[in-house]
Design an enzyme around this catalytic site. Structure first.
Site: not given
Length: 374
Positions: A40, A42, A45, A64, A172
Site C-alpha cells: 500500500c 501508506s 509514506h 498493514h 485496507c
C-alpha cells in the site's frame, strides 16, 4: 522464534529483508503466519518520512494490509485457535472505547499506539533485530514479516475456503476506497461522482460508487494504464487531470458539477484539493481519503463555496467503515461476483522483491502489488 521481515532502518533507504527475533504472544495477542500482504502507498509514506509522527520511525517493520493463518493464541483469546484463517484490519477495533461504542470503530482509541508501534495493551515489543533492537510495527501489524504477533482487536476471522491471496486486500485498500464512496461520500442512485487518483484506493472508490448506483463516475489520473483499469472497475469517463475534468463538467454533468469528489491520490496536497473543490456542484461532498503530509498545516479551499453552495469537506479514515461488519460483507460480495478483487492485483512478489514492488508502484505500473508468502 526466528522469522524474516522487511525492516525500515532509515528513511528513504531500501527495505532491509532480514532475520528477526519474534516473542510469543502475550495476553490478548495472536501469532499469525502470513499468507499475503498488499503493498500500500501508506507504507511508502512511512518509508519517506512523509507522515512522521503518525507511524513508528525507523526501526520498524512495514506492512498493514495482510492475511494469514493463526499459529498460536495468547491468554484470554478464546474465539480464535491455531489453524484459523484471518484478515487484519489496519484500524483495530477494541469494541469498548467511546468511538467503538458510538459506532465509529474506525476511530478506535487504540489508534493512539500507532505512533510508536508497540503492542496495544502493554506498550512493549514482540519483534526485535538479531542484535536486540526493538522493532515498531506499521499500524500495529507489521505484515511485511513471515510471522507477526498482533492484538486480537486487529483480527477478523474468515472462512477457511476463502482465498487468502485476495483476502489481504480487504485489510485496507478495498474497504477504504469502497467506504469512501458508500459511507463517507454517501453516494446514491443517480449521483455524479469524481474520483481523483485511481490506484488501489481509487479503484475501489469507483467500485463502491458503481455499486451504490452512481450514473456518472469520472476517473481522474495522469497515468493512462490506471485510467484504462478504472473503466474496468466501473468508471464511465476518464480524464488525465482535474483541469480536463473541470472543462468537461457541462457535458458530463449537465452543468451541475459532481455530487461527490473523492480524493484518493497517492499523496494529497492543499493546492490540488483546492482545485478539486471546483469540481463539486451544490451541496457536493469533497471526501479526503488520501494522506497529506504531517508538515502540511493548511489547505487552499475556496471557503465561499462552503457557504454559498453548501459544499462539504469530509475526512475519511478506513472509509468510515467497520472492520468486523464490512470486511466479511465485502468478501461475500466478491465471492458472489459483485466485487472485483482479482483485477486489483497487478503483480505478485516475494518478500525479497519488496523494493522491486515499490519501484513499480512509484512508476505507476501497479494498481496493487501483493507479497505472497510460502
Amino acid at each position: 522464534m526466528r522469522t524474516r521481515a522487511a525492516v525500515l532502518r532509515e528513511y528513504n533507504q531500501p527495505w532491509s529483508v532480514e532475520e528477526i527475533e519474534l516473542d510469543p504472544p502475550k495476553r490478548g495477542e495472536v501469532l499469525v503466519k502470513m499468507a499475503a500482504s498488499g503493498l500500500c502507498h501508506s507504507d511508502e509514506h512511512a518509508y519517506d518520512g512523509h507522515i512522521a509522527g503518525l507511524v513508528p520511525p525507523p526501526m520498524m517493520i512495514g506492512g498493514h494490509e495482510g492475511s494469514g493463518v493463526v499459529q498460536e493464541v495468547g491468554e484470554g483469546v478464546d474465539w480464535l485457535e491455531p489453524g484459523d484463517h484471518v484478515i487484519f484490519g489496519f484500524i483495530p477495533a477494541c469494541g469498548r472505547c467511546p468511538s467503538c461504542a458510538d459506532g465509529h470503530s474506525n476511530l478506535c482509541d487504540l489508534l493512539a499506539t500507532f505512533t510508536v508501534g508497540t503492542q496495544a495493551l502493554d506498550g512493549t515489543y514482540r519483534h526485535h533485530t538479531l542484535d536486540g533492537d526493538d522493532l515498531g510495527l506499521m499500524c500495529l501489524l507489521g505484515t511485511f514479516s513471515e510471522h507477526t504477533v498482533v492484538n486480537e482487536a486487529s483480527v477478523i476471522k474468515i472462512d477457511k475456503d476463502w482465498p487468502l491471496d485476495k483476502a489481504c486486500l480487504l485489510g485496507c485498500g478495498v474497504v477504504t476506497g469502497w467506504g469512501s464512496a458508500v459511507y463517507t461520500g454517501e453516494v446514491g442512485p443517480g449521483d455524479y461522482v469524481a474520483v481523483v487518483g485511481c490506484g488501489g484506493i481509487g479503484s475501489n472508490a469507483i467500485q463502491g460508487a458503481k455499486m451504490a448506483g452512481a450514473r456518472v463516475i469520472a476517473a481522474i489520473d495522469p497515468v493512462e494504464f490506471k485510467r484504462e483499469k478504472a473503466m474496468e472497475f466501473g468508471a464511465t469517463h476518464t480524464f488525465a487531470s482535474i483541469e480536463e475534468a473541470q472543462a468537461a463538467i457541462p457535458e458530463v454533468t449537465w452543468e451541475r458539477g459532481y455530487d461527490q469528489v473523492i480524493m484518493t491520490m497517492g499523496t494529497g496536497d492543499g493546492e490540488t484539493l483546492g482545485q478539486a473543490f471546483h469540481l463539486g456542484g451544490k451541496r457536493a461532498k469533497i471526501v479526503v481519503t488520501n494522506l497529506h503530509g504531517t508538515a502540511e498545516t493548511s489547505i487552499e479551499v475556496p471557503a465561499i463555496f462552503m457557504t454559498m453552495m453548501e459544499k462539504q469537506l469530509r475526512g475519511s479514515l478506513f472509509g468510515s467503515a467497520n472492520i468486523r461488519k464490512d470486511i466479511p460483507q465485502l468478501f461475500e460480495l466478491y465471492l458472489q461476483g459483485q466485487l472485483n478483487l482479482d483485477d486489483l492485483v497487478t503483480k505478485t512478489y516475494t518478500l525479497d522483491q519488496i523494493n522491486e514492488g515499490y519501484e513499480a508502484m512509484r512508476a505507476g505500473e501497479n494498481i496493487r502489488g501483493v507479497i505472497l508468502y510460502d
